[in-house]
Design an enzyme around this catalytic site. Structure first.
Site, PDB file in Angstrom:
ATOM      1  N   TYR A  50       0.818  -1.206   0.000  1.00  0.00           N
ATOM      2  CA  TYR A  50       0.000   0.000   0.000  1.00  0.00           C
ATOM      3  C   TYR A  50       0.861   1.269   0.000  1.00  0.00           C
ATOM      4  CZ  TYR A  50      -4.715  -1.865   0.899  1.00  0.00           C
ATOM      5  OH  TYR A  50      -5.942  -2.475   0.795  1.00  0.00           O
ATOM      6  N   ASP A  94      -6.499  -6.994   4.089  1.00  0.00           N
ATOM      7  CA  ASP A  94      -7.608  -6.301   3.436  1.00  0.00           C
ATOM      8  C   ASP A  94      -8.505  -7.324   2.740  1.00  0.00           C
ATOM      9  OD1 ASP A  94      -9.114  -4.139   2.336  1.00  0.00           O
ATOM     10  OD2 ASP A  94      -8.063  -4.469   0.436  1.00  0.00           O
ATOM     11  N   ASP A 138      -2.973 -18.185   0.014  1.00  0.00           N
ATOM     12  CA  ASP A 138      -3.943 -18.856  -0.865  1.00  0.00           C
ATOM     13  C   ASP A 138      -4.669 -19.966  -0.104  1.00  0.00           C
ATOM     14  OD1 ASP A 138      -1.470 -20.098  -0.762  1.00  0.00           O
ATOM     15  OD2 ASP A 138      -1.384 -20.621  -2.890  1.00  0.00           O
ATOM     16  N   LYS A 155       2.996 -15.366   2.242  1.00  0.00           N
ATOM     17  CA  LYS A 155       3.256 -16.072   0.981  1.00  0.00           C
ATOM     18  C   LYS A 155       4.766 -16.313   0.943  1.00  0.00           C
ATOM     19  CE  LYS A 155       1.897 -17.658  -3.062  1.00  0.00           C
ATOM     20  NZ  LYS A 155       1.035 -18.829  -3.216  1.00  0.00           N
ATOM     21  N   ASP A 174     -12.531  -8.995   4.055  1.00  0.00           N
ATOM     22  CA  ASP A 174     -13.775  -8.958   3.272  1.00  0.00           C
ATOM     23  C   ASP A 174     -14.314 -10.375   3.079  1.00  0.00           C
ATOM     24  OD1 ASP A 174     -13.570  -6.185   2.917  1.00  0.00           O
ATOM     25  OD2 ASP A 174     -14.247  -6.299   0.843  1.00  0.00           O
TER      26      ASP A 174
HETATM   27  C1  IPM Z   1     -10.365  -1.017   4.095  1.00  0.00           C
HETATM   28  C2  IPM Z   1     -10.584  -0.354   2.758  1.00  0.00           C
HETATM   29  C3  IPM Z   1      -9.381   0.527   2.448  1.00  0.00           C
HETATM   30  C4  IPM Z   1      -8.167  -0.377   2.377  1.00  0.00           C
HETATM   31  C5  IPM Z   1      -9.526   1.387   1.186  1.00  0.00           C
HETATM   32  C6  IPM Z   1     -10.759   2.250   1.231  1.00  0.00           C
HETATM   33  C7  IPM Z   1      -8.306   2.214   0.938  1.00  0.00           C
HETATM   34  O1  IPM Z   1     -10.809  -1.300   1.770  1.00  0.00           O
HETATM   35  O2  IPM Z   1     -10.245  -0.293   5.102  1.00  0.00           O
HETATM   36  O3  IPM Z   1     -10.333  -2.242   4.148  1.00  0.00           O
HETATM   37  O4  IPM Z   1      -7.903  -0.971   1.333  1.00  0.00           O
HETATM   38  O5  IPM Z   1      -7.465  -0.466   3.375  1.00  0.00           O
HETATM   39 MN    MN Z   2     -10.942  -3.336   2.481  1.00  0.00          MN
END
Ligand code: IPM
Ligand code: MN
Length: 371
Positions: A142, A245, A221, A189, A249
């Site tokens: 990042y 990240d 993975d 990884k 999700d």
């Molecule tokens: C999160 C979001 C952020 C990230 C974005 C909005 C930059 O997806 O907080 O998970 O990737 O960290």
């Molecule tokens: Mn995110």
């Protein structure tokens, strides 16, 4: 207790979900006689429109002086669909994390029995899942050097980590594991990436200071697969920025909705609390977004200041709303409640649990408490 809290509503559904977290915090301050001072500041696409930058200096100043920050959401399709945009809303959040040194992002994943049916996964696989992701937040790919070649035909993003960056979050993760089921899984990884091999080396070294913690290594993975196959195996997951990240999700599918997942970003001085969901622009202004992730982020904020009873009150109210199906469309497709109605219910339940009258019409009218 007196707390100065910076409020960053941001984009999309950010303002409306944050509004519900505020209702809940107001109820807590009334019930427990705390003084929460709120200062609102601009970030994201909305700040670009107003100030030309996603993180105005004034916002950074307000955040640096605050005890804690409560954040809504960031992002706008206008920028998502324009790869050549030089200024992007997300840069505001990344700069804020970096400038405030918020290096550890803590993302708990809990399951609610009454929501098991809303997950796409099998009940017996997910029931009882309870783990926390420790995601490194201020380094890795990042924040490495990025470049697009002059002819626009090649690009790179550099991923780098120092031992110090790994060590500080690793210690937090091991400490968290000692308070829980005493297992830590490092996701990396290491069969391909040099940075991952450094993570393994440092974490293995640090593990000697925590002899009661069982340490496991998992390639990312495989971890993505294990999260869905057998999520109960995890207690603390420690990982670098981008893997964290993506995996968080993915993990949200286990709980039934991404609208449930809160997070805390811990730093050297201040701390930021935010839902893990994005700005969900399709829902903006429609009063349909799930406010629970924002509300649970407020609970994490209170816990950060050792206000455990207060946080517990919020969690109880959230659980009650889920049990009673007082939920937004993501969790309740047939007879759903609006974002603000869920917030009203939570506020009323915190203030007067006994007399909160569960009647849909009253809740919709903002009158769930009948005395
Ligand atoms: C999160 C979001 C952020 C990230 C974005 C909005 C930059 O997806 O907080 O998970 O990737 O960290
Ligand atoms: Mn995110």
């Amino acid at each position: 207790m007196k707390l100065k809290i910076a409020l960053l509503p941001g984009d999309g559904i950010g303002p409306e979900v944050l509004q519900q977290a505020l209702k809940v915090l107001d109820a807590i301050s009334e019930k427990y006689h705390h003084t929460f001072e709120f200062i609102t500041a601009s970030i994201g696409a909305i700040a670009i429109e107003e100030f030309g930058v996603p993180l105005p200096d004034e916002t950074l100043q307000i955040c640096s002086k605050a005890d804690a920050i409560l954040f809504g959401a960031i992002g706008d399709p206008k920028y998502d669909n324009n790869p050549s945009a030089k200024v992007r809303p997300e840069q505001g959040l990344l700069k804020l994390r970096k400038n405030l040194g918020l290096f550890a992002n803590i993302r708990p994943l809990t399951t609610y029995d009454s929501l098991i049916h809303t997950s796409n996964l099998k009940k017996e696989v997910i029931k009882g899942t309870d783990f926390v992701i420790y995601r490194e937040l201020t380094s890795g790919i990042y924040f490495g050097e990025k470049k697009l070649s002059d002819d626009g035909n090649s690009a790179y993003d550099n991923c780098s980590y120092t031992a110090e960056e790994i060590d500080r979050i690793a210690h937090l993760a091991f400490k968290a594991a000692s308070q829980r089921r005493k297992k830590l899984t490092l996701v990396d990884k290491a069969n391909v990436l040099e940075t991952s091999r450094l993570w393994r080396k440092r974490v293995l070294e640090i593990s000697k200071e925590y002899p009661t913690i069982k340490l496991e290594f998992l390639f990312v993975d495989n971890a993505a697969m294990q999260l869905i196959l057998n999520p109960k195996q995890f207690d603390i997951i420690l990982t670098e920025n981008m893997f964290g990240d993506i995996l968080s999700d993915e993990a949200s599918v286990i709980s039934g909705s991404i609208g449930l997942l809160a997070s805390a970003s811990i730093g050297k001085h201040t701390a930021l609390f935010e839902p893990i969901h994005g700005s969900y622009p399709e829902a903006k202004g429609k009063n349909i977004a799930n406010p629970l992730a924002a509300v649970l982020s407020a609970a994490m904020l209170l816990e950060h200041f050792d206000l455990f009873d207060e946080a517990e009150d919020i969690r109880n109210a959230v659980e009650k709303s889920i049990d009673l199906n007082i939920s937004t469309p993501d969790l309740n497709s047939t007879n759903h409640f609006s974002t603000s109605s869920v917030g009203n219910f939570l506020r009323d339940f915190i203030l007067d649990e006994e007399n909160t009258f569960y009647n849909k019409n009253n809740i919709d009218l903002g009158q769930s408490t009948i005395i």
